[in-house]
Design an enzyme around this catalytic site. Structure first.
Site, mmCIF file in Angstrom:
data_model
loop_
_atom_site.group_PDB
_atom_site.id
_atom_site.type_symbol
_atom_site.label_atom_id
_atom_site.label_comp_id
_atom_site.label_asym_id
_atom_site.label_seq_id
_atom_site.Cartn_x
_atom_site.Cartn_y
_atom_site.Cartn_z
ATOM 1 N N TYR A 217 0.839 -1.197 0.000
ATOM 2 C CA TYR A 217 0.000 0.000 0.000
ATOM 3 C C TYR A 217 0.871 1.242 0.000
ATOM 4 O O TYR A 217 1.823 1.339 0.797
ATOM 5 C CB TYR A 217 -0.906 0.020 1.242
ATOM 6 C CG TYR A 217 -1.766 1.262 1.296
ATOM 7 C CD1 TYR A 217 -3.047 1.257 0.770
ATOM 8 C CD2 TYR A 217 -1.286 2.454 1.849
ATOM 9 C CE1 TYR A 217 -3.841 2.403 0.779
ATOM 10 C CE2 TYR A 217 -2.064 3.601 1.857
ATOM 11 C CZ TYR A 217 -3.338 3.560 1.328
ATOM 12 O OH TYR A 217 -4.109 4.690 1.342
ATOM 13 N N GLU B 100 -3.593 7.409 -4.389
ATOM 14 C CA GLU B 100 -3.552 6.132 -3.657
ATOM 15 C C GLU B 100 -3.255 4.985 -4.613
ATOM 16 O O GLU B 100 -3.953 4.813 -5.610
ATOM 17 C CB GLU B 100 -4.891 5.887 -2.951
ATOM 18 C CG GLU B 100 -4.873 4.651 -2.084
ATOM 19 C CD GLU B 100 -6.209 4.412 -1.408
ATOM 20 O OE1 GLU B 100 -7.222 4.234 -2.107
ATOM 21 O OE2 GLU B 100 -6.241 4.406 -0.164
#
Ligand code: ADP
Ligand code: MG
Length: 396
Positions: free
Chosen positions: A119, A206
């Site tokens: 992530y 993101e």
């Protein structure tokens, strides 16, 4: 303002980030040709909507099949069939709400052999007043869940506005436990992302997941990007990426008239000048037991036409059971607001109770216009009085 995954990937690619080859399809008839242009032998077919959680989502219509919005295909024909199955159908994910979103574009991408899913994101950290990276080895899943259960697995790294340093990039690749080629890729990728974020006035970037492939290299596998709307005038290229079908129709109309409008789920439509006063108005509506249907700041120098449009936008929200106009005239004159409200009511009719509170510049002229209009308007003396009156009027 948000853009689609494929657009975000194109943008990041132009900065040098590693993304897969892919092709966007808007018309099912073009799907096979699009897939043929990719290296194969594995294709991933991805619904493009402005919401995450597509992989674990489901379609409302049976003909779209059982699978979610991210599907594996092993042949060109299968990829084309999956595109056909998704296009025009409604995908429901954790982020879309029960109503889901209609898929109007599908991206076919080269399938990657994944070793690890990580992530990585960038956002504006208001606490430190800096752009910050968020990095975690726990990619591909709900980052909120990781933050709640294993916060030690998340690194938050604010970047000094003077610029990103080599040490910053090292901290990030180490937090992601990258080694060998992946580490080299990561050291290159971090400053690329930071530059893209700052240059394009992003508010959020993101990548979930960023992957380490079995060949040891990194790849951006998903990308979600949002931009600061206040800077959109600097980026006509980004404005072009706008997909209006993804936006709330009322918010879209409001933006055409340069009105700051955010649709909410309540029953009291609010028309206010000034963002602070608009928020105070929403608070007091809530305080007296109702819920605001929107945030709306008509701005300081609004014209009669702008006020009329604002009023029409409020009344076209089916959730609105009552309207509260709260204007503190400074630069904005109360008589202009009054004229706008009257013009809008004459055009659209008034089907719900309307409370008007005017104060400040030209207040007497404004009140006179309202009183002599013959409309069924409830006048209020101050904000407290106005909020009580509109809440009482809708609870009848
Ligand atoms: P979402 O977050 O909306 O579900 P993602 O793009 O993150 O969509 O895809 C979900 C999952 O599907 C990823 O975590 C990854 O495991 C897999 N996936 C997505 N794209 C590819 C690809 N090109 N090759 C292989 N697997 C993929
Ligand atoms: Mg994802």
């Amino acid at each position: 303002m948000n853009i689609h995954e494929y657009q975000a990937k194109d943008l990041l690619k132009s900065y040098g980030a590693p993304v897969a080859a892919g092709a966007i399809v808007l018309d099912a008839d073009d799907a096979a040709t699009a897939a043929q242009g990719l290296p194969g032998p594995l294709y991933v077919v991805k619904a493009q909507i402005h919401a995450g959680g597509r992989g674990k989502g489901h379609f409302k219509e049976a003909e779209a099949g059982e699978k979610g919005g991210v599907r594996l295909a092993k042949t060109v024909d299968d990829a084309a069939a999956q595109v056909k199955a998704m296009l025009g159908h409604t995908l429901v994910t954790k982020q879309t709400g029960d109503e889901g979103k209609v898929v109007g574009r599908v991206y076919i991408e080269d399938g990657a052999d994944i070793d690890r899913e990580l992530y990585l994101s960038l956002l504006v950290d208001r606490g430190t007043g800096k752009v910050a990276f968020i990095a975690s080895t726990e990619g591909g899943m709900d980052i909120e869940e990781v933050a709640a259960s294993t916060p030690e697995k998340i690194l938050t790294l604010p970047i000094d506005p003077a610029g990103m340093t080599a040490e910053d990039a090292i901290k990030l690749v180490e937090a992601l436990k990258l080694e060998g080629a992946a580490r080299e890729d990561g050291l290159k990728l971090m400053p690329i992302l930071y530059t893209a974020f700052v240059e394009k006035d992003m508010s959020m970037l993101e990548i979930n997941p960023l992957i380490v492939m079995t060949d040891g290299h990194l790849r951006v596998l998903d990308a979600k990007v949002g931009f600061d709307p206040n800077a959109s005038f600097r980026h006509p290229d980004i404005e072009q990426l706008r997909d209006e079908s993804e936006e709330d129709p009322l918010e879209r109309r409001a933006s055409e008239f340069d009105l700051s409008y955010i649709k909410l789920d309540g029953n009291i439509g609010c028309m206010v000048n000034g963002a602070g006063l608009a928020m105070a108005t929403m608070d007091i509506v809530k305080h007296y037991g109702a819920e605001p249907a929107n945030f709306l700041d008509v701005g300081g120098g609004a014209t009669k036409e702008k006020v009329t449009e604002a009023f029409k936008i409020i009344t076209s929200d089916p959730g609105v059971e009552g309207i509260l106009v709260n204007i503190f005239g400074g630069i904005m004159k109360c008589d202009v607001i009054a004229e706008g409200v009257i013009a809008a009511v004459k055009e659209t009719g008034l089907k719900v109770p309307l409370v008007v509170r005017l104060e400040g510049t030209n207040v007497d002229a404004g009140k006179k216009i309202i009183n002599e209009s013959g409309l069924d308007v409830i006048a209020a003396d101050d904000l407290d009085d106005a909020a009580k009156k509109i809440v009482a009027a809708v609870s009848k």
